[in-house]
Design a protein around this motif. Structure first.
Motif, mmCIF file in Angstrom:
data_model
loop_
_atom_site.group_PDB
_atom_site.id
_atom_site.type_symbol
_atom_site.label_atom_id
_atom_site.label_comp_id
_atom_site.label_asym_id
_atom_site.label_seq_id
_atom_site.Cartn_x
_atom_site.Cartn_y
_atom_site.Cartn_z
ATOM 1 N N ILE A 142 4.019 -9.334 -4.465
ATOM 2 C CA ILE A 142 4.266 -8.981 -3.072
ATOM 3 C C ILE A 142 3.979 -10.219 -2.218
ATOM 4 C CG2 ILE A 142 3.614 -7.501 -1.133
ATOM 5 C CD1 ILE A 142 2.758 -5.380 -3.127
ATOM 6 N N PRO A 143 4.992 -10.856 -1.650
ATOM 7 C CA PRO A 143 4.782 -12.095 -0.899
ATOM 8 C C PRO A 143 4.171 -11.858 0.478
ATOM 9 C CG PRO A 143 7.093 -11.483 -0.814
ATOM 10 C CD PRO A 143 6.427 -10.506 -1.747
ATOM 11 N N ALA A 144 3.369 -12.810 0.917
ATOM 12 C CA ALA A 144 2.710 -12.685 2.219
ATOM 13 C C ALA A 144 3.691 -12.810 3.370
ATOM 14 C CB ALA A 144 1.620 -13.752 2.346
ATOM 15 N N SER A 145 4.909 -13.228 3.084
ATOM 16 C CA SER A 145 5.887 -13.491 4.141
ATOM 17 C C SER A 145 6.566 -12.233 4.666
ATOM 18 C CB SER A 145 6.952 -14.463 3.625
ATOM 19 O OG SER A 145 7.587 -13.944 2.472
ATOM 20 N N ILE A 146 6.405 -11.095 3.994
ATOM 21 C CA ILE A 146 7.077 -9.885 4.460
ATOM 22 C C ILE A 146 6.111 -9.029 5.285
ATOM 23 C CG2 ILE A 146 8.738 -9.873 2.560
ATOM 24 C CD1 ILE A 146 7.107 -7.758 1.177
ATOM 25 N N LYS A 147 6.647 -8.305 6.256
ATOM 26 C CA LYS A 147 5.810 -7.540 7.179
ATOM 27 C C LYS A 147 4.943 -6.517 6.453
ATOM 28 C CE LYS A 147 8.404 -7.798 11.495
ATOM 29 N NZ LYS A 147 9.120 -7.024 12.537
ATOM 30 N N GLY A 148 5.499 -5.880 5.442
ATOM 31 C CA GLY A 148 4.767 -4.840 4.750
ATOM 32 C C GLY A 148 3.501 -5.318 4.083
ATOM 33 N N TYR A 149 3.396 -6.621 3.822
ATOM 34 C CA TYR A 149 2.204 -7.197 3.191
ATOM 35 C C TYR A 149 0.961 -6.861 4.021
ATOM 36 C CZ TYR A 149 -0.824 -10.934 1.289
ATOM 37 O OH TYR A 149 -1.854 -11.657 0.731
ATOM 38 N N GLY A 150 1.017 -7.177 5.319
ATOM 39 C CA GLY A 150 -0.130 -6.916 6.188
ATOM 40 C C GLY A 150 -0.390 -5.441 6.381
ATOM 41 N N TYR A 151 0.690 -4.653 6.516
ATOM 42 C CA TYR A 151 0.536 -3.207 6.700
ATOM 43 C C TYR A 151 -0.102 -2.575 5.459
ATOM 44 C CZ TYR A 151 4.086 -3.915 10.391
ATOM 45 O OH TYR A 151 4.794 -4.347 11.474
ATOM 46 N N LEU A 152 0.404 -2.980 4.286
ATOM 47 C CA LEU A 152 -0.104 -2.413 3.040
ATOM 48 C C LEU A 152 -1.557 -2.798 2.819
ATOM 49 C CD1 LEU A 152 0.423 -0.829 0.448
ATOM 50 C CD2 LEU A 152 1.380 -2.902 -0.563
ATOM 51 N N LEU B 55 -3.002 7.561 8.803
ATOM 52 C CA LEU B 55 -3.006 6.177 8.319
ATOM 53 C C LEU B 55 -1.893 5.353 8.956
ATOM 54 C CD1 LEU B 55 -3.882 4.853 4.878
ATOM 55 C CD2 LEU B 55 -1.706 4.161 5.819
ATOM 56 N N TYR B 56 -0.647 5.826 8.895
ATOM 57 C CA TYR B 56 0.462 5.069 9.499
ATOM 58 C C TYR B 56 0.242 4.816 10.996
ATOM 59 C CZ TYR B 56 3.230 5.894 5.213
ATOM 60 O OH TYR B 56 3.684 5.934 3.922
ATOM 61 N N PRO B 57 -0.147 5.845 11.771
ATOM 62 C CA PRO B 57 -0.371 5.603 13.203
ATOM 63 C C PRO B 57 -1.466 4.567 13.484
ATOM 64 C CG PRO B 57 -0.089 7.944 12.811
ATOM 65 C CD PRO B 57 -0.206 7.295 11.454
ATOM 66 N N LYS B 58 -2.544 4.580 12.685
ATOM 67 C CA LYS B 58 -3.622 3.609 12.905
ATOM 68 C C LYS B 58 -3.154 2.188 12.612
ATOM 69 C CE LYS B 58 -7.726 6.500 12.327
ATOM 70 N NZ LYS B 58 -8.968 6.728 11.555
ATOM 71 N N ILE B 59 -2.386 2.026 11.535
ATOM 72 C CA ILE B 59 -1.851 0.701 11.217
ATOM 73 C C ILE B 59 -0.880 0.261 12.309
ATOM 74 C CG2 ILE B 59 -0.454 -0.637 9.585
ATOM 75 C CD1 ILE B 59 -1.483 1.219 7.364
ATOM 76 N N ALA B 60 -0.033 1.191 12.751
ATOM 77 C CA ALA B 60 0.946 0.885 13.801
ATOM 78 C C ALA B 60 0.257 0.433 15.080
ATOM 79 C CB ALA B 60 1.817 2.109 14.065
ATOM 80 N N GLU C 163 5.771 2.699 7.685
ATOM 81 C CA GLU C 163 6.120 3.404 6.450
ATOM 82 C C GLU C 163 7.229 2.670 5.698
ATOM 83 O OE1 GLU C 163 8.297 5.751 3.715
ATOM 84 O OE2 GLU C 163 9.114 5.189 5.682
ATOM 85 N N ARG C 164 8.284 2.259 6.415
ATOM 86 C CA ARG C 164 9.406 1.574 5.771
ATOM 87 C C ARG C 164 8.999 0.215 5.220
ATOM 88 N NH1 ARG C 164 12.250 3.664 10.294
ATOM 89 N NH2 ARG C 164 12.219 1.623 11.321
ATOM 90 N N ALA C 165 8.170 -0.512 5.966
ATOM 91 C CA ALA C 165 7.757 -1.854 5.523
ATOM 92 C C ALA C 165 6.871 -1.768 4.281
ATOM 93 C CB ALA C 165 7.023 -2.570 6.655
ATOM 94 N N ILE C 166 5.991 -0.788 4.231
ATOM 95 C CA ILE C 166 5.143 -0.604 3.046
ATOM 96 C C ILE C 166 6.008 -0.229 1.850
ATOM 97 C CG2 ILE C 166 3.377 0.872 1.995
ATOM 98 C CD1 ILE C 166 1.939 0.905 4.668
#
Length: 254
Positions: A152-162, A183-188, A199-202
């Protein structure tokens, strides 16, 4: 004050990193696009962190990583580069880099990683001191190393969300039962985005790992054969497994 040395072949990007770190209250001990000059800076100054680009004059990033181990003193290293090959990323990490960040990467993200490694990041809602901050940074390092090993590369948005989702599940395992409403709302909220985008990025991050055929690496992380073939976990399953893995490691002292 955290002292940083920057070795980066792209002069404009090196300047951008230096300016961002300065805004974050850090001291820049040296900036160069030459690996040999950068190593001389390390010998002269007691830097806490060294940012090493892989493409440098005289001595490339891998050569710098090798020679850094020969220079007395304790320091943390962040490697940055254009390559996404897992073997090269593992090589950089094995040579002493604590993080490998794949370009394009923002100066803000580099600053965040520097603060994590030096214990300057305070966990959300915490009033604790250095030990608590250092523990949070260590958790980030463990999660990031897992992500790198499974592709999982650090360059994609889902990296930080996950990563944030896993940390939340470690701190509060029951949150995984309320992934959509809590969980999703807190990350958002933390990343100023929407729960549906989180959700989609993860989901995309997990698909990237599985599409790279890293199932053996994923199974090795958990120590058992969890997945086979093209089978993919749900977001909640994957986050829960990673959180359980980290909690078990912590319990065993790993």
């Amino acid at each position: 004050m955290t002292k940083v040395i920057i070795m980066e072949g792209n002069g404009d990007f090196a300047k951008e990193i230096a300016e961002q770190l300065t805004r974050e209250g850090m001291e820049i001990s040296g900036v160069t696009d030459d690996g040999s000059v950068g190593l001389e800076y390390v010998r002269q100054f007691s830097a806490d962190v060294v940012v090493v680009g892989m493409v440098l004059k005289e001595i490339d990033g891998f050569g710098v990583l090798d020679k850094l181990k020969e220079i007395p003193g304790k320091r943390s290293v962040i490697a940055i580069g254009n390559f996404s090959d897992d073997a090269l990323i593992s090589k950089a990490l094995s040579k002493g880099a604590k993080y490998y960040l794949m370009k394009p990467v923002s100066a803000e993200l580099i600053a965040e990683r520097v603060k994590e490694m030096t214990g300057e990041v305070k966990p959300a809602g915490s009033t604790g001191g250095f030990r608590e901050r250092r523990m949070a940074a260590s958790m980030d390092e463990k999660i990031s190393n897992i992500f790198i090993s499974i592709g999982i590369p650090a360059s994609i948005k889902g990296y930080g969300y996950l990563r944030e989702g896993v940390k939340m599940a470690v701190e509060n395992p029951s949150i995984i039962n309320n992934i959509t409403k809590e969980l999703y709302p807190k990350i958002a909220e933390k990343f100023s985005t929407t729960p549906s985008k989180v959700e989609r990025a993860i989901r995309h991050s997990i698909e990237v790992a599985f599409n790279k055929g890293r199932i053996d690496a994923i199974n090795s992380i958990f120590g058992v054969r969890v997945y086979i073939g093209t089978e993919k976990p749900t977001n909640s399953e994957f986050i829960a497994l990673l959180a359980d893995k980290l909690l078990l490691d912590a319990a065993s002292g790993n």
